[in-house]
Each structure stands twice: as structure tokens, then as C-alpha cells.
Design an enzyme around this catalytic site. Structure first.
Site, short mmCIF file in Angstrom:
data_model
loop_
_atom_site.label_atom_id
_atom_site.label_comp_id
_atom_site.label_asym_id
_atom_site.label_seq_id
_atom_site.Cartn_x
_atom_site.Cartn_y
_atom_site.Cartn_z
CE LYS A 183 -21.61 23.48 30.76
NZ LYS A 183 -22.85 22.84 30.36
CD GLU A 188 -22.61 16.25 36.05
OE1 GLU A 188 -21.61 16.84 35.62
OE2 GLU A 188 -23.39 15.62 35.32
CG HIS A 217 2.70 0.07 44.67
ND1 HIS A 217 3.85 -0.51 45.17
CD2 HIS A 217 1.86 -0.96 44.37
CE1 HIS A 217 3.71 -1.83 45.16
NE2 HIS A 217 2.51 -2.13 44.68
O1 PA5 Z 1 -24.73 14.31 33.05
C1 PA5 Z 1 -24.86 15.35 32.42
O2 PA5 Z 1 -25.97 15.81 32.15
C2 PA5 Z 1 -23.65 16.10 31.91
O3 PA5 Z 1 -22.47 15.47 32.29
C3 PA5 Z 1 -23.67 16.20 30.39
O4 PA5 Z 1 -23.73 14.91 29.85
C4 PA5 Z 1 -22.46 16.93 29.83
O5 PA5 Z 1 -22.37 18.20 30.41
C5 PA5 Z 1 -22.53 17.06 28.32
O6 PA5 Z 1 -23.70 17.73 27.94
P1 PA5 Z 1 -24.24 17.66 26.46
O7 PA5 Z 1 -24.64 16.26 26.16
O8 PA5 Z 1 -25.42 18.58 26.45
O9 PA5 Z 1 -23.14 18.12 25.54
#
Ligand code: PA5
Length: 425
Positions: free
Chosen positions: A413, A278, A299
Site C-alpha cells: 500500500k 494472513e 484435471h
Molecule cells: O483481515 C483483514 O484485516 C484484512 O483483510 C481487511 O479486512 C482488508 O484489508 C480490508 O480492510 P478494511 O475493512 O479496513 O477496508
């Protein structure tokens, strides 16, 4: 604390040629001048964290451990992976600890959610709902269902006492609800993004509820903060590792394969995939992070790693001593032919598997980075978390990428909300 072994890399990595760039990026991190600089709070968090809140986390964890049998952690992505990886790594997968930890809010799977809710029918449980935005669908839906079950079981008043919310200090639907219903709340700092938040209440409350020592974990982070602050490449293991990653990326490698040798570290691989994937996967750039648990995956993907397309290098997270060990017994009949192993521990056998695999893959042309520590306790895990976060920020900046946003995640989303008829979409 940790060792970085670069002796299983075929090429000579030109570390010195990176010094100027690395010094500039280090300055950007320290002075908060780079891309995404609003989200560099984690860098000094091990020193600056809210000590009062930390005491409240420890007190809340004690309250939860004293009064409930199960803690359900509702969160997704950065709001759950750190806690899960720490709890599994430090307790193992079949822990004897009295507190059971269950993760929900990390999926829309009807079957999984149905089964967890059914399992909780007869359990005395508390909830830690974790969401920075306070509006993430997976988490919100799971929380609504959990709340409904809890209220049905114990009534509204007791349910409100059993709910602990970790969210933004002021905004979002979860914060509003927590204030209205009187849940105890913990704060995700504005300047720390989800995947860097394991060292905040996001990770610390569930980890403490699992009976683990978060003071030691934060001490590990603090020492790592100091150990990986130098701009000098020869003094900074995190930057050496970041340079190797960058070098491989620029020399035809597309995949970094994280390798661990025990299933309790599989979730650590998931945390690493999120952290690097990410943070770096933007602008059509970045290494694809993948993970395997050996020897299990020798494996399955072992064949590809040894002889498949030469697209990857491996990063092994090697823990020298396991949490627990087992000795292989002698068997007079020896029908299985295993007496050559009698009296040996499984950690010895696993170690030989590690050595044999490292040699096989290296001889087969695969570069291997080995990051090792003597044992994985709270201190060393805190140290490792920080090490990887520091590496990740340097790596992303070397690619000229903002390590702290995730614009691509929003696209699915929007489509989903449109299809579901959410107002405004
Ligand atoms: O690293 C990030 O910012 C994301 O993975 C968020 O943690 C994830 O989308 C969850 O978001 P939130 O804490 O707003 O529910």
C-alpha cells in the site's frame, strides 16, 4: 455437526505431547493475554453480540430485499470474503433467489469495474459499503464510482437511503461520510479483525440480504463456541486439527491444500486462504494455504498432488448431501457408453470421485484430513466458520505468531500510494 476424520494420515500424531502447550495457549485465548489480544472479541462474540444491532440488520435486509433487485457489496479481504463464501455456498452459483448480490471494491481491475457499472445502469440497486478502516483504496474507489452512478440514476436523497455502511463505530473516512450523508450504519467491533468478522455485520448484512437465515448461522457459531472451548485435546476437534497442522508444518510440509467438491464452495477456499495465510504467514513461518475445487482441479493440480513434490497435505471439506441433485437419464442409443450410470444421481457419482481420490492420494503418500458435515446449511456454516477461526488462533499461537495483525499487507500500500502521489507518502 462436523466430523474430523484423521484416518488418512500415515504418521501417528503425538497429540498427548501437545497437551501442556495447548492448555497454556487456551488460557491465553480465554484470558486475552497472548499476542494480538486486543483482537480476541470474536471468541465470545456468538454470545456477546449486540442484539439490538442484529435486529437492525434483519430489518435492513428486509428493506433491501423489498425495495431493490440488486445489492452491491463493496469490500475487500475480510470485509467481503466471508459474505461471498457464505452466499455462494448456501445459495449455489445460479440461485433463483430474487435478490442478486454483486461484489465490487475487491479489485482495481478497470475492465471488471467498467462492466459492473455498465451492468448496473439499468438495475435498481442498493449498496453495502464495508470497510473497518474506512480508507481502503479498492473499496473507496469502487464506492465513489457506485455512488456517482446511483446519484445520477435516482438523485442524492434516494441514493443516501440506498447506501448502508458497515464500518468502525467512530473513526475513519467512511464513518465521517456516513454521518454527514445520513447512511444507515452498522458497526465492526474494535476487537474483531477483518478476517474474523464474518460473524459480525460485515458478513451478516449481505448474507441476510441474500435471503439466508442469520439467526441460525449465529446459533451454529454459538454451539461451536461451546463445543471448542475445552483445553482438553481429546474433547476439542479444533485443537486436534491445529495440532495436525503444526505437526505437518514441523515435518517438512509447506502447503495445506484445502479441497472442496462443488464450485459453490470455491469461495470458502478463498476465505480459508485469507484466514490462515494472513494470520500465520509472518516471521518467515507458516503453512502456505492453497485451495482446489474437485473434480474440476483433478484435471489440473490433481497430477501434482498425486505425484509432484511432496510438500503438501490436503484438508477436505466434505459435505455429504448437496443443496440440489440431478439424476442421469437412460439413453437407448447409449452412444456415449454412459448407461452404466443411468438412474444414478450426480451426488452418488461425486461421492465415488471423493472416495477414489482420497484413496489414490493417500496411497500416493499424501496425508488427508477430512472435515465433514451432513449438509451445508446456515447453522453448519456458522459452526464451521467458528471451528476454523478457533483452529487458526491455536495454530498461529503454536507457531508463536500474532494471529490478528497483517503488517506485511501495508508494504504494497505504501509503495502504491507513493507512486500515486497520495499526500503524506
Ligand atoms: O483481515 C483483514 O484485516 C484484512 O483483510 C481487511 O479486512 C482488508 O484489508 C480490508 O480492510 P478494511 O475493512 O479496513 O477496508
Amino acid at each position: 455437526m462436523i466430523k474430523l476424520d484423521l484416518s488418512h494420515i500415515k504418521e501417528n500424531i503425538p497429540f498427548e505431547s501437545y497437551q501442556e502447550k495447548v492448555s497454556q495457549i487456551n488460557e491465553m485465548i480465554v484470558n486475552r493475554t497472548g499476542l494480538g489480544n486486543d483482537f480476541l472479541g470474536w471468541v465470545e462474540h456468538p454470545k456477546n453480540y449486540d442484539k439490538e444491532e442484529f435486529k437492525r440488520i434483519i430489518a435492513a435486509a428486509k428493506e433491501i430485499r423489498d425495495n431493490y433487485d440488486v445489492l452491491v457489496v463493496a469490500g475487500i479481504g475480510g470485509s467481503y470474503l466471508g459474505a461471498r463464501s457464505a452466499i455462494e455456498a448456501l445459495r449455489g452459483l445460479y440461485s433463483q433467489d430474487k435478490m442478486e448480490i454483486i461484489f465490487l471494491g475487491n479489485t482495481l481491475s478497470p475492465t471488471y469495474i467498467n462492466q459492473v457499472l455498465a451492468y448496473l445502469e439499468n438495475k435498481n440497486f442498493a449498496i453495502n459499503v464495508i470497510s473497518k478502516s474506512g480508507t481502503t483504496t479498492e473499496t473507496s474507489v469502487a464506492f465513489r464510482l457506485l455512488k456517482e452512478l446511483l446519484i445520477r440514476k435516482v438523485g442524492k436523497e434516494k441514493a443516501s437511503k440506498a447506501i448502508y455502511a458497515t464500518t468502525d463505530k467512530a473513526k475513519g473516512a467512511l464513518k465521517k461520510e456516513a454521518d454527514a450523508e445520513g447512511y444507515q450504519t452498522f458497526v465492526i467491533p474494535d476487537d474483531i479483525g477483518g478476517r474474523y468478522s464474518v460473524i459480525t455485520a460485515v458478513g451478516l448484512l449481505p448474507i441476510a440480504c441474500a435471503g439466508l437465515d442469520i439467526t441460525s448461522l449465529m446459533k451454529g457459531c454459538y454451539d461451536a463456541m461451546n463445543d471448542f472451548s475445552s483445553p482438553k485435546i481429546e474433547e476439542n476437534l479444533a485443537y486436534q486439527y491445529a495440532i495436525c497442522r503444526d505437526y505437518f508444518y514441523n515435518h517438512n510440509k509447506q502447503v495445506e491444500m484445502f479441497v472442496t467438491y462443488e464450485p459453490q464452495y470455491t469461495q470458502l477456499g478463498e476465505w480459508l486462504k485469507q484466514l490462515f495465510g494472513e494470520s500465520e504467514g509472518k516471521d518467515k513461518k507458516g503453512l502456505l494455504p492453497d485451495s482446489v475445487t474437485f473434480t474440476t482441479d483433478l484435471h489440473s493440480l490433481g497430477q501434482f498432488i498425486q505425484e509432484g513434490s511432496p510438500v503438501l497435505f490436503e484438508t477436505i471439506i466434505k459435505v455429504d448431501s448437496p443443496l440440489l441433485d440431478v439424476t442421469i437419464p437412460e439413453d437407448k442409443e447409449n452412444l456415449d457408453g454412459l448407461n452404466f450410470l443411468s438412474g444414478n444421481t450426480l451426488s452418488y457419482v461425486n461421492e465415488q470421485a471423493f472416495k477414489g481420490t482420497l484413496k489414490a492420494h493417500f496411497d500416493g503418500g499424501v496425508n488427508n484430513i477430512v472435515i465433514s458435515c451432513s449438509k451445508l446449511d446456515e447453522y453448519n456454516l456458522g459452526y464451521l466458520f467458528y471451528f476454523f477461526m478457533k483452529t487458526c488462533s491455536m495454530s498461529a499461537y503454536l507457531l508463536k505468531i500474532n494471529p490478528f495483525n497483517q503488517p506485511g499487507v501495508e508494504i504494497y500500500k505504501k509503495n502504491m500510494f507513493h507512486l500515486l502521489g497520495k499526500p503524506g507518502y
